[in-house]
Write a protein that holds these residues in place. Structure first.
Motif, short mmCIF file in Angstrom:
data_model
loop_
_atom_site.label_atom_id
_atom_site.label_comp_id
_atom_site.label_asym_id
_atom_site.label_seq_id
_atom_site.Cartn_x
_atom_site.Cartn_y
_atom_site.Cartn_z
N GLU A 319 28.44 56.39 13.63
CA GLU A 319 28.28 55.56 12.44
C GLU A 319 26.81 55.24 12.18
OE1 GLU A 319 30.71 52.19 13.19
OE2 GLU A 319 32.62 53.27 12.89
N GLU A 320 26.08 55.00 13.24
CA GLU A 320 24.65 54.71 13.09
C GLU A 320 23.89 55.92 12.57
OE1 GLU A 320 21.17 52.61 13.06
OE2 GLU A 320 23.20 51.85 13.41
N LYS A 323 24.73 56.43 8.91
CA LYS A 323 24.01 55.44 8.10
C LYS A 323 22.55 55.86 7.91
CE LYS A 323 22.71 50.55 8.09
NZ LYS A 323 22.76 49.27 8.85
N LYS A 326 22.33 58.79 5.42
CA LYS A 326 22.51 58.34 4.05
C LYS A 326 21.22 57.70 3.52
CE LYS A 326 25.30 55.28 1.17
NZ LYS A 326 26.39 54.25 1.15
N GLU A 327 20.63 56.82 4.34
CA GLU A 327 19.38 56.16 3.94
C GLU A 327 18.27 57.20 3.76
OE1 GLU A 327 18.77 53.39 7.07
OE2 GLU A 327 20.13 51.87 6.23
#
Length: 511
Positions: A319-320, A323, A326-327
């Motif tokens: 998940e990290e 994330k 995506k950023e």
């Protein structure tokens, strides 16, 4: 079926002769109220920590041997009853002036043996055809307060007795006056049932001690125990009564009472050994299978706990990374526009800066030469007209153009290098994410396989064991149900839940 060997007869002279031989191989330990002899046994430690011992009397011969296990909480009189067995096997009568022991009084036993979780095997050979038609191996287990893991320790002990491959009977001992199961008794009963299979259903006996020969209250306790004891014609569990008092000095007026207790105990032993002789011995193979499945289940659930913990950590890491990716992509889109504007702004600012610097340095010269320059240009144009030549005006140039043309390629190179670095970072994030997703996929497959093995162990235990819900097994089953539901395997989870509900209902109706 086991063959009975109850047709035997011996004369009193033969018994007395045998007793004399035994006395020669014994040590006298008391003279009052009877001459008491401790059998001279060969003592062997069965493990390194001194918690398993074997005492052998007589020359070993397993051709006609019976093996029984004695279990009960501390204070039920196991040691005294075993000593009474020896006297019965030696044909000792109440009126005889001699008594025998194979187990010394508790106060005279080594402290290391009386205060630790010692399991002991007493082997009695060479007394066949006196009162019992077979040799006997008695396995004496410690009480609950001395053994918190009686089931596993008993099985380990049986494994150490390489010549014991089967059990003839498990004897549960309770006091005649007890009518409710104590927590320690329930633990012992459940622990024993947990290691033996359904093949032992007809091989459990109940021995009631400290009896006054009245109907024992303990039969109520026995009925609540859940042990599948055989029933007599009155539908009571088959039981044998004993008043296992130790030899002691007593007033003359009580002699008849003691004699009655002794004779009644001898009759109970006669019935007990006849019943034992008719029992079909049961192999320990099923016990091995049951314990293997229990250990496999417990170990499997522990491994699953570790796998689930690791899986959660990897999910968190995934998940990290997602994330961050995506950023990063949002940053790439934003920076493409910003870099274009920055290049244009950089070129313009370079031109302005260069011009400003030139102006500041030459402002004085321009002011001085300004008039001269205008005069020279005007004079040149006038002479040209007079000579008939076409005038070509001076071109206006900017000294900053060279700097601009030179700086623009360098700025674009920096932007391209930055974009390449970000594309490389995006590629690495994609690779790491793919690797984690593959690892999680493999972990799920391993976890599912481990859950299935645990599930199969529970089904196997239900088929084999006399008592499934014993020890840590219920907790393992409950945890596995949770894991199966989390893994999406609701069918297996519901099967186990129904099994536990059924077992709980059976337990509640029994109590």
């Amino acid at each position: 079926m086991a063959q009975s060997h109850t047709s035997y007869s011996t004369t009193r002279e033969e018994v007395t002769s045998k007793q004399s031989d035994v006395i020669k191989n014994s040590v006298q330990i008391a003279t009052e109220p009877k001459q008491t002899y401790l059998l001279n046994t060969a003592k062997i430690a069965l493990n390194k920590d001194g918690t398993a011992w074997r005492y052998t009397f007589g020359r070993k011969d397993l051709k006609k041997n019976r093996t029984i296990v004695m279990v009960g909480e501390t204070g039920t009189g196991k040691s005294a009853l075993i000593n009474m067995m020896v006297n019965y096997m030696l044909g000792v009568k109440w009126e005889d002036t001699i008594r025998f022991q194979i187990i010394p009084d508790e106060s005279k036993r080594p402290q290391t043996e009386s205060q630790t979780t010692v399991i002991t095997a007493y082997e009695i050979f060479g007394l066949e055809e006196l009162s019992v038609p077979f040799s006997l191996t008695v396995i004496d287990t410690p009480g609950l307060d001395k053994d918190k893991n009686i089931a596993q320790n008993l099985y380990t002990f049986l494994e150490s007795l390489s010549d014991v491959q089967q059990i003839d009977a498990v004897c549960f001992m309770v006091k005649a006056s007890q009518f409710r199961l104590s927590p320690s008794q329930k633990y012992i009963f459940d622990a024993i049932l947990s290691i033996f299979g359904k093949n032992m259903e007809k091989n459990f006996m109940i021995l009631i001690t400290f009896s006054d020969w009245m109907p024992p209250l303990a039969l109520q306790l026995v009925s609540e125990s859940g042990v599948p004891f055989l029933k007599d014609k009155n539908n009571d569990p088959v039981h044998f009564l004993f008043n296992n008092f130790p030899p002691q000095t007593f007033a003359k007026k009580y002699e008849e009472t003691y004699k009655t207790a002794w004779d009644n105990g001898a009759e109970s032993f006669r019935e007990f050994f006849q019943a034992l002789d008719k029992m079909e011995p049961q192999s320990l193979k099923m016990t091995k299978n049951i314990l293997r499945e229990r250990w496999s289940l417990e170990e499997g659930v522990q491994n699953l706990e570790s796998q689930i913990k690791e899986e959660k950590e990897k999910h968190k890491a995934l998940e990290e990374l997602q994330k961050r990716l995506k950023e990063h992509k949002e940053d790439m889109i934003s920076n493409t526009y910003q870099n274009t504007c920055a290049a244009e702004q950089h070129a313009t600012s370079s031109t302005v800066s260069e011009a400003n610097r030139f102006t500041s340095w030459c402002s004085c010269i321009y002011s001085i030469l300004g008039c001269l320059t205008s005069l020279v240009i005007a004079t040149y144009r006038r002479i040209g007209r007079l000579m008939g030549n076409q005038y070509v005006d001076f071109p206006e140039t900017s000294s900053s153009e060279g700097h601009q043309e030179k700086d623009e390629p360098q700025s674009k190179e920096r932007i391209r290098a930055c974009e390449d670095q970000k594309k490389h970072a995006e590629c690495k994030l994609d690779t790491d994410i793919s690797k984690l997703e593959e690892e999680l996929k493999d972990m799920k497959a391993v976890k599912t396989e481990q859950m299935d093995r645990c599930y199969q162990s529970i089904l196997e235990l239900e088929q084999l064991a006399l008592k499934l819900d014993s020890g840590s097994t219920p907790q393992s089953v409950l945890r596995l149900i949770e894991m199966l539901r989390e893994n999406g395997d609701t069918e297996k989870a519901e099967t186990l839940q129904m099994m536990l509900t059924r077992l709980t209902h059976t337990e509640s109706t029994r109590v």
